[in-house]
Design a protein around this motif. Sequence first.
Motif, PDB file in Angstrom:
ATOM      1  N   GLY A  31       1.059  -1.093  -0.152  1.00  0.00           N
ATOM      2  CA  GLY A  31      -0.237  -0.430   0.301  1.00  0.00           C
ATOM      3  C   GLY A  31       0.904   1.533  -0.210  1.00  0.00           C
ATOM      4  O   GLY A  31       0.478   1.678  -0.657  1.00  0.00           O
ATOM      5  N   VAL A  32       2.230   1.213   0.866  1.00  0.00           N
ATOM      6  CA  VAL A  32       2.901   2.572   0.603  1.00  0.00           C
ATOM      7  C   VAL A  32       3.699   2.315  -0.376  1.00  0.00           C
ATOM      8  O   VAL A  32       3.152   3.633  -0.795  1.00  0.00           O
ATOM      9  CB  VAL A  32       4.047   2.252   1.748  1.00  0.00           C
ATOM     10  CG1 VAL A  32       5.044   3.519   1.826  1.00  0.00           C
ATOM     11  CG2 VAL A  32       3.268   2.237   3.275  1.00  0.00           C
ATOM     12  N   ILE A  33       3.581   1.614  -0.696  1.00  0.00           N
ATOM     13  CA  ILE A  33       4.549   1.828  -2.673  1.00  0.00           C
ATOM     14  C   ILE A  33       3.747   1.743  -3.439  1.00  0.00           C
ATOM     15  O   ILE A  33       3.893   2.928  -4.122  1.00  0.00           O
ATOM     16  CB  ILE A  33       4.836  -0.024  -2.748  1.00  0.00           C
ATOM     17  CG1 ILE A  33       6.215  -0.168  -1.516  1.00  0.00           C
ATOM     18  CG2 ILE A  33       5.577   0.555  -4.219  1.00  0.00           C
ATOM     19  CD1 ILE A  33       6.370  -1.627  -2.224  1.00  0.00           C
ATOM     20  N   ALA A  34       2.656   2.025  -3.606  1.00  0.00           N
ATOM     21  CA  ALA A  34       1.714   2.176  -4.057  1.00  0.00           C
ATOM     22  C   ALA A  34       1.309   3.445  -3.809  1.00  0.00           C
ATOM     23  O   ALA A  34       0.503   4.044  -4.616  1.00  0.00           O
ATOM     24  CB  ALA A  34       0.504   0.881  -4.016  1.00  0.00           C
ATOM     25  N   VAL A  35       0.722   4.394  -2.704  1.00  0.00           N
ATOM     26  CA  VAL A  35       0.963   5.884  -3.235  1.00  0.00           C
ATOM     27  C   VAL A  35       2.486   6.239  -3.425  1.00  0.00           C
ATOM     28  O   VAL A  35       2.093   7.277  -3.831  1.00  0.00           O
ATOM     29  CB  VAL A  35       1.204   6.242  -1.068  1.00  0.00           C
ATOM     30  CG1 VAL A  35       1.006   6.948  -0.689  1.00  0.00           C
ATOM     31  CG2 VAL A  35      -0.501   5.731  -0.100  1.00  0.00           C
ATOM     32  N   GLY A  36       3.275   5.759  -3.246  1.00  0.00           N
ATOM     33  CA  GLY A  36       4.190   6.695  -3.789  1.00  0.00           C
ATOM     34  C   GLY A  36       4.096   6.316  -5.715  1.00  0.00           C
ATOM     35  O   GLY A  36       4.491   7.387  -6.428  1.00  0.00           O
ATOM     36  N   CYS A  37       3.530   5.218  -6.204  1.00  0.00           N
ATOM     37  CA  CYS A  37       2.991   5.359  -7.457  1.00  0.00           C
ATOM     38  C   CYS A  37       2.224   6.296  -8.117  1.00  0.00           C
ATOM     39  O   CYS A  37       2.202   7.151  -9.237  1.00  0.00           O
ATOM     40  CB  CYS A  37       3.313   3.728  -7.844  1.00  0.00           C
ATOM     41  SG  CYS A  37       4.741   2.893  -7.924  1.00  0.00           S
ATOM     42  N   ALA A  38       1.393   6.531  -7.151  1.00  0.00           N
ATOM     43  CA  ALA A  38      -0.049   7.080  -8.023  1.00  0.00           C
ATOM     44  C   ALA A  38       0.500   8.448  -7.135  1.00  0.00           C
ATOM     45  O   ALA A  38      -0.368   9.118  -8.593  1.00  0.00           O
ATOM     46  CB  ALA A  38      -1.278   6.994  -6.382  1.00  0.00           C
ATOM     47  N   VAL A  39       1.516   9.247  -6.332  1.00  0.00           N
ATOM     48  CA  VAL A  39       2.006  10.078  -6.674  1.00  0.00           C
ATOM     49  C   VAL A  39       2.643  10.853  -7.905  1.00  0.00           C
ATOM     50  O   VAL A  39       2.630  12.023  -8.359  1.00  0.00           O
ATOM     51  CB  VAL A  39       2.772  11.097  -5.393  1.00  0.00           C
ATOM     52  CG1 VAL A  39       3.358  12.668  -5.417  1.00  0.00           C
ATOM     53  CG2 VAL A  39       1.380  10.958  -3.843  1.00  0.00           C
ATOM     54  N   ALA A  40       3.588  10.205  -7.761  1.00  0.00           N
ATOM     55  CA  ALA A  40       4.774  10.590  -9.307  1.00  0.00           C
ATOM     56  C   ALA A  40       3.740  10.248 -10.768  1.00  0.00           C
ATOM     57  O   ALA A  40       3.975  11.070 -11.293  1.00  0.00           O
ATOM     58  CB  ALA A  40       5.188   9.234  -9.214  1.00  0.00           C
ATOM     59  N   PHE A  41       2.836   9.265 -10.535  1.00  0.00           N
ATOM     60  CA  PHE A  41       1.722   9.496 -12.128  1.00  0.00           C
ATOM     61  C   PHE A  41       0.901  10.396 -12.124  1.00  0.00           C
ATOM     62  O   PHE A  41       1.076  10.888 -13.140  1.00  0.00           O
ATOM     63  CB  PHE A  41       0.899   8.268 -11.620  1.00  0.00           C
ATOM     64  CG  PHE A  41      -0.661   7.840 -12.726  1.00  0.00           C
ATOM     65  CD1 PHE A  41      -0.509   7.765 -13.376  1.00  0.00           C
ATOM     66  CD2 PHE A  41      -1.895   8.475 -11.879  1.00  0.00           C
ATOM     67  CE1 PHE A  41      -1.496   7.854 -14.790  1.00  0.00           C
ATOM     68  CE2 PHE A  41      -2.635   8.487 -13.177  1.00  0.00           C
ATOM     69  CZ  PHE A  41      -2.231   8.573 -14.506  1.00  0.00           C
TER      70      PHE A  41
END
Length: 342
Positions: free
Chosen positions: A197-207
């Motif tokens: 979930g934390v990794i996905a947060v980073g991906c979503a922000v960068a996206f």
Amino acid sequence: MSPASTGASTTLDAASPVLTPSSDSRLTPGGPGYRRMSFALFLAGVATFALLYSTQALLPLISDDFGVAASEASWTVAAATGGLALFVLPMSALSERFGRRTVMTASLAVAVAVGLLVPFAPSIGALVALRAVQGAALAGLPASAQAYLAEEVRPRALVTAIGLFVAGNSVGGMSGRVITGWVAQMWGWRVSVGVIGVIAVGCAVAFRLLLPAPRHFKAGSLRPRVLLGTVRTHLSDPLLRRLYAIGALFMTVFGGVYTVIGYRLTGAPFGLPQGIVGSIFLVYLVGTVSASTAGRLVGRLGRRGALYLAGGTTTAGLLLSLAASLPLVLLGLVLITAGFFA
């Protein structure tokens, strides 16, 4: 000063003095914005598949934690993929009205928020419900991303661009399973899905920061009659019906194999530890390569030839996966993954 002398990619509409974008303004490899767009959608693919299948490698641990059978634990995967399947058409309709980037951003935001709640599920029922909501939210990504690419990328670069997005899916599926396998072996399945979930947060922000604003989107209608007419038109096409059936078959095979494989490899005769089973998903790297090179494969064999090769490769992999030999099972997984992502 003429448009040509300014370097602007515009054409003069004969009926109006207003300059309108031409097809040349769409993104192309080497052009401005293409790399940002490719990387943004790659990260979206990573987040989507990492979240969608975050519990798949952990099913034996979830079974033990909640004291449920494999068939019940597997609903944590089926609910997510089922939610995506049920909501992909409604979410696609929303993207027609509100824009691809808007829907993709909202979908990722909701899916990530639910992902941060998943580790705290008090029961198997609550976990399945959260996963269903997560899958429904993620439905806004696949169709919207490919529609965005079709609108914003020049046709000659489209297959490659879609291949990079699918490659992101494979990286997400691989990293999610490998990470969860090793983290769960040390700290349990709840911590491992929290890490995803934390990794996905980073991906979503960068996206959201990287994806260029759409320049060629035109809002459509949300009227049910229009939407049903569009669906009816698609379903009346025999070729499209066959392609939809192929998609359903490939997803059923791929999802089924990877849902069962954890139980098979941790049980007799293999008896592998959870961390090693999670590492088995490194074969997803094969999918990353086959997806990103699919454009060249189509160029050599044609779309039909590439599809036949992918289907034959997957079939051969399925047969090998039935063996009692670990090397043959692993080779089967490699072939299944390569064929599926191609």
